[in-house]
Scaffold this motif. Structure first.
Motif, PDB file in Angstrom:
ATOM      1  N   LEU A  52       0.838  -1.201   0.000  1.00 22.01           N
ATOM      2  CA  LEU A  52       0.000   0.000   0.000  1.00 22.01           C
ATOM      3  C   LEU A  52       0.873   1.251   0.000  1.00 22.01           C
ATOM      4  O   LEU A  52       0.647   2.193  -0.767  1.00 22.01           O
ATOM      5  CB  LEU A  52      -0.928   0.006   1.213  1.00 22.01           C
ATOM      6  N   THR A  53       1.878   1.264   0.860  1.00 24.11           N
ATOM      7  CA  THR A  53       2.771   2.418   0.917  1.00 24.11           C
ATOM      8  C   THR A  53       3.496   2.603  -0.402  1.00 24.11           C
ATOM      9  O   THR A  53       3.649   3.727  -0.897  1.00 24.11           O
ATOM     10  CB  THR A  53       3.782   2.253   2.059  1.00 24.11           C
ATOM     11  N   ALA A  54       3.936   1.511  -1.014  1.00 26.99           N
ATOM     12  CA  ALA A  54       4.630   1.597  -2.301  1.00 26.99           C
ATOM     13  C   ALA A  54       3.712   2.147  -3.388  1.00 26.99           C
ATOM     14  O   ALA A  54       4.137   2.975  -4.216  1.00 26.99           O
ATOM     15  CB  ALA A  54       5.160   0.213  -2.704  1.00 26.99           C
ATOM     16  N   ALA A  55       2.455   1.715  -3.383  1.00 26.57           N
ATOM     17  CA  ALA A  55       1.506   2.225  -4.376  1.00 26.57           C
ATOM     18  C   ALA A  55       1.264   3.720  -4.186  1.00 26.57           C
ATOM     19  O   ALA A  55       1.168   4.479  -5.160  1.00 26.57           O
ATOM     20  CB  ALA A  55       0.195   1.453  -4.283  1.00 26.57           C
ATOM     21  N   ALA A  56       1.182   4.155  -2.938  1.00 25.98           N
ATOM     22  CA  ALA A  56       0.973   5.577  -2.659  1.00 25.98           C
ATOM     23  C   ALA A  56       2.186   6.394  -3.071  1.00 25.98           C
ATOM     24  O   ALA A  56       2.054   7.471  -3.669  1.00 25.98           O
ATOM     25  CB  ALA A  56       0.681   5.774  -1.177  1.00 25.98           C
ATOM     26  N   GLN A  57       3.375   5.904  -2.753  1.00 27.43           N
ATOM     27  CA  GLN A  57       4.591   6.634  -3.108  1.00 27.43           C
ATOM     28  C   GLN A  57       4.723   6.769  -4.623  1.00 27.43           C
ATOM     29  O   GLN A  57       5.141   7.815  -5.128  1.00 27.43           O
ATOM     30  CB  GLN A  57       5.805   5.924  -2.493  1.00 27.43           C
ATOM     31  N   ALA A  58       4.326   5.748  -5.357  1.00 28.38           N
ATOM     32  CA  ALA A  58       4.375   5.815  -6.815  1.00 28.38           C
ATOM     33  C   ALA A  58       3.336   6.808  -7.348  1.00 28.38           C
ATOM     34  O   ALA A  58       3.625   7.599  -8.258  1.00 28.38           O
ATOM     35  CB  ALA A  58       4.138   4.429  -7.413  1.00 28.38           C
ATOM     36  N   PHE A  59       2.134   6.798  -6.781  1.00 29.01           N
ATOM     37  CA  PHE A  59       1.072   7.676  -7.273  1.00 29.01           C
ATOM     38  C   PHE A  59       1.359   9.137  -6.946  1.00 29.01           C
ATOM     39  O   PHE A  59       1.182  10.030  -7.783  1.00 29.01           O
ATOM     40  CB  PHE A  59      -0.267   7.252  -6.671  1.00 29.01           C
ATOM     41  N   TYR A  60       1.801   9.404  -5.727  1.00 33.19           N
ATOM     42  CA  TYR A  60       2.004  10.782  -5.284  1.00 33.19           C
ATOM     43  C   TYR A  60       3.421  11.301  -5.566  1.00 33.19           C
ATOM     44  O   TYR A  60       3.672  12.500  -5.433  1.00 33.19           O
ATOM     45  CB  TYR A  60       1.711  10.904  -3.792  1.00 33.19           C
TER      46      TYR A  60
END
Length: 326
Positions: A52-60
Motif C-alpha cells: 500500500l505504501t509503495a503504491a501511494a509513493q508511486a502515485f504521489y
C-alpha cells in the motif's frame, strides 16, 4: 465539533425530506469501483502492508509516506509533535487545521494567502491548504519550496495540505518531502471518491513519520481499506479517465454558474464564490432538495461540488434559474 459538508442527516432533520442532491462535499461523485476484498481482510488484524505504501509513493511521487486514517488523523496529531510554537494557518481554509493548532500550547494566527510570505519570517510552522478548500486558491510549488527551506533553517515546518491536489499534480510538492521540515498531506477520499474508507497519507522525512506513527498507534487502517486503496492507486487507466471527467465537469459547473452571473473559483471538484446573500442562497437550494456548503465566517460564501448524473445537473440548473429570477 466543527461543521462539515456531507451531513445529510442534519439536512433531512431540518428540512424534512430524503431526496437530497448532495453537492456539499467536493468529493468525486463517480467513485472508484471498489473490488471485492479477500475474506481474511475482515478477520486479520490490519498490519501495515508495504504494498500500500509503495503504491501511494508511486502515485504521489513521494519518497516516504505513512498511511493514516484520513488526513484528519494527521491534522489532529501533528500539533502534538511540537513544543509550543508560533503557527500561521492559511485563511480562509479547511477549519480543522486552525482548530487543532490553536490547542496544545501553540500560538496560532489565521493568515490570508497574500500575507503568507511575510508570515514565514515570523512563525515556526506555516500551514497552507493547496489548492485551497474552499476557495481553490493556489500557491506555486516553487514558492512553497522556498518557504519550506526558510522554515527548516530554524527548525520550523511547512505543512502543505494537498487533499484536493490529485487534479493539480503539477503543483504538488510531495516529491520534495525528503528535505527537512516539509510535510505534505494527501487524501484518497476526494479524487477517488472513497471518503468512506478513511484513508490518507503523510509525506515527510523518516524521523517525523516515525514519531507520527508512534503517536497514532497500531492498526490505524482497516484491512479492506488497504486492499481497496491499493487497487485504486494502481489503476492508471481509471485515473486518466477520471481526470478527463473531472476537468470537463468542473468546467461545466463553472460555466453554468457564469451563465447565471456567478463568477466562481475552485478546482475540477468544486466551485466557490463570495455570495453576498449566502444564507438565502443556501436556504433556496435546501428547499429544493439540493444540499450545498454554506460558509459564514472568513470565507463567507457558497461551495458547490459536482452533480453525479444528468438528473442532478438538471435539478441544479433549474434551481439556479429560479434563484437568478427571484
Amino acid at each position: 465539533m466543527l461543521e462539515h459538508g456531507g451531513n445529510l442527516r442534519d439536512a433531512a432533520k431540518r428540512f424534512g425530506r430524503d431526496d437530497w442532491l448532495d453537492l456539499s462535499t467536493g468529493i468525486n461523485p463517480r467513485w472508484y469501483p471498489a473490488p471485492q476484498v479477500a475474506d481474511n481482510a475482515w478477520h486479520r488484524l490490519p498490519e501495515p502492508d508495504p504494498a500500500l505504501t509503495a503504491a501511494a509513493q508511486a502515485f504521489y511521487g513521494a519518497q516516504l509516506m505513512l498511511p493514516v486514517a484520513g488526513t484528519q488523523a494527521a491534522i489532529q496529531a501533528l500539533p502534538r509533535l511540537r513544543a509550543p510554537s508560533r503557527v500561521a494557518v492559511s485563511a480562509p481554509s479547511y477549519a480543522e487545521h486552525a482548530h487543532h493548532w490553536a490547542g496544545h500550547g501553540h500560538s496560532m494566527t489565521l493568515t490570508p494567502y497574500d500575507k503568507l510570505e511575510a508570515a514565514v519570517a515570523h512563525n515556526d510552522v506555516v500551514v497552507v491548504v493547496n489548492p485551497n478548500n474552499p476557495t481553490g486558491a493556489e500557491v506555486p510549488a516553487a514558492q512553497l519550496l522556498q518557504w519550506a527551506d526558510q522554515l527548516a533553517a530554524r527548525g520550523g515546518w511547512l505543512v502543505v495540505d494537498e487533499a484536493f491536489g490529485d487534479t493539480a499534480q503539477h503543483n504538488s510538492v510531495a516529491a520534495h518531502t525528503a528535505r527537512p521540515g516539509l510535510i505534505v498531506l494527501r487524501s484518497v477520499g476526494k479524487f477517488f471518491g472513497l471518503a468512506g474508507i478513511r484513508l490518507g497519507f503523510v509525506a515527510a522525512q523518516a524521523e517525523l513519520l516515525g514519531e507520527l506513527a508512534d503517536l497514532l498507534g497500531p492498526w490505524t487502517i482497516s484491512g479492506p481499506a488497504q486492499q481497496i486503496a491499493m487497487a485504486a492507486l494502481s489503476d492508471h487507466a481509471w485515473q486518466a479517465d477520471t481526470r478527463d471527467y473531472l476537468n470537463a465537469n468542473g468546467e461545466r459547473l463553472r460555466a453554468m454558474l457564469a451563465a447565471q452571473g456567478i463568477q466562481s473559483n475552485g478546482t475540477p471538484l468544486f466551485q466557490w464564490w463570495a455570495e453576498p446573500q449566502a444564507e438565502a442562497f443556501w436556504q433556496h437550494m435546501a428547499e429544493r432538495g439540493i444540499w450545498v456548503r454554506l460558509f459564514t465566517q472568513a470565507a463567507r460564501g457558497i461551495r458547490l461540488g459536482l452533480p453525479p448524473d444528468d438528473a442532478g445537473w438538471q435539478r441544479l440548473h433549474a434551481a439556479l434559474n429560479e434563484w437568478s429570477k427571484r
